[in-house]
Motif scaffolding. Sequence first.
Motif, short mmCIF file in Angstrom:
data_model
loop_
_atom_site.label_atom_id
_atom_site.label_comp_id
_atom_site.label_asym_id
_atom_site.label_seq_id
_atom_site.Cartn_x
_atom_site.Cartn_y
_atom_site.Cartn_z
N VAL A 64 0.84 -1.21 0.00
CA VAL A 64 0.00 0.00 0.00
C VAL A 64 0.87 1.25 0.00
CG1 VAL A 64 -1.68 1.30 1.35
CG2 VAL A 64 -1.93 -1.16 1.11
N LEU A 65 1.94 1.24 0.82
CA LEU A 65 2.81 2.42 0.89
C LEU A 65 3.56 2.63 -0.43
CD1 LEU A 65 4.28 2.00 4.49
CD2 LEU A 65 2.45 3.52 3.74
N ARG A 66 3.98 1.53 -1.09
CA ARG A 66 4.65 1.68 -2.37
C ARG A 66 3.70 2.25 -3.44
NH1 ARG A 66 7.22 -3.28 -0.79
NH2 ARG A 66 5.66 -4.49 -1.95
N GLU A 67 2.45 1.80 -3.39
CA GLU A 67 1.48 2.33 -4.35
C GLU A 67 1.23 3.82 -4.10
OE1 GLU A 67 -1.88 -0.17 -3.82
OE2 GLU A 67 -1.05 -1.82 -5.02
N GLU A 68 1.17 4.21 -2.83
CA GLU A 68 1.00 5.64 -2.52
C GLU A 68 2.19 6.44 -3.02
OE1 GLU A 68 0.45 5.93 1.64
OE2 GLU A 68 -1.62 5.19 1.64
N ARG A 69 3.42 5.89 -2.83
CA ARG A 69 4.60 6.59 -3.31
C ARG A 69 4.59 6.73 -4.83
NH1 ARG A 69 9.75 3.07 -3.60
NH2 ARG A 69 8.32 2.28 -5.20
N ASP A 70 4.16 5.64 -5.52
CA ASP A 70 4.13 5.70 -7.00
C ASP A 70 3.13 6.72 -7.50
OD1 ASP A 70 5.98 3.72 -6.82
OD2 ASP A 70 4.59 2.07 -7.27
N ARG A 71 1.95 6.76 -6.85
CA ARG A 71 0.94 7.74 -7.28
C ARG A 71 1.44 9.17 -7.05
NH1 ARG A 71 -2.64 3.96 -4.90
NH2 ARG A 71 -2.69 5.17 -2.97
N LEU A 72 2.13 9.37 -5.91
CA LEU A 72 2.66 10.70 -5.62
C LEU A 72 3.75 11.08 -6.63
CD1 LEU A 72 2.72 13.17 -3.77
CD2 LEU A 72 4.41 11.98 -2.37
N ALA A 73 4.59 10.12 -7.01
CA ALA A 73 5.66 10.40 -7.97
C ALA A 73 5.09 10.75 -9.34
CB ALA A 73 6.60 9.20 -8.07
N VAL A 74 4.03 10.02 -9.74
CA VAL A 74 3.41 10.31 -11.03
C VAL A 74 2.75 11.67 -11.01
CG1 VAL A 74 1.60 9.58 -12.62
CG2 VAL A 74 3.15 7.89 -11.63
N ALA A 75 2.09 12.01 -9.89
CA ALA A 75 1.39 13.29 -9.81
C ALA A 75 2.37 14.46 -9.82
CB ALA A 75 0.54 13.34 -8.54
#
Length: 259
Positions: A64-75
Amino acid sequence: MRSISVTNDDHSQAPPTEDTSFATLDAVRAVVAADPSILSSGAKVRVQLGNRGGLSTIQKHLKVLREERDRLAVAQATPATSAPAAPTPPAELASALWAMAWGTAQQSLLARMTTLTVERDTTRESLTAERQDNQELRDELERAELTASKATVAAGIDRIALTEAKALSETLNLSLEKSKAECQAALEAQAAAHAMADREAVIKVETLQATVDRAGQRYGELAAQLAEANRRIEETSRRNDELVAKLAELAGLASQPKN
């Protein structure tokens, strides 16, 4: 992977349930915030939690934390460089439109490339992390299988020991029953001997009593005969005295002169 079958028996126990009270998402998030380098290692996070919490639960939170980090990086992704200058327009009339379209296309392309690069890197990192998580899960599964195998072997040893104990118990029971039978036979023989001795003693006492009774009876008979003899002696003595008196009287008469 080596598979081990575990049979259910009286000695087997159900595996303990995971304690998830310590491996909450907030707790894992705090550990990762303190050391981002362990975002891809559930085992290291579990060590930071004091070796508490289930490994599968921790890995789920890390995902879950990795997915949050990926979404933040894309944004937050922006073009790395400004769009290149547009080529000379084919005509003075289309110059402004061409430059605008070219710039917009370049910005969109750069943004898309940046996004794809971030997604590629995050996907690669996530894949690496998931491979590591899978390896950790396989290691934990092998340890669990080894523990289950040891438990199965221990249960088998316990069953063998129980079987041997039952056989020994049956042998001891047979020996005990045999000893009881021998003791009972000895007691019965002793009781029979005592009964026979008692009967012989009773017979001897009865015989002696009969002898005493016969002797007493004979004594009574002899006493009666003695009394009768004494009576006859007295009677004979009395008669003898009477005869003596008569003889004396006759002798006195005979000695008197005749007239």
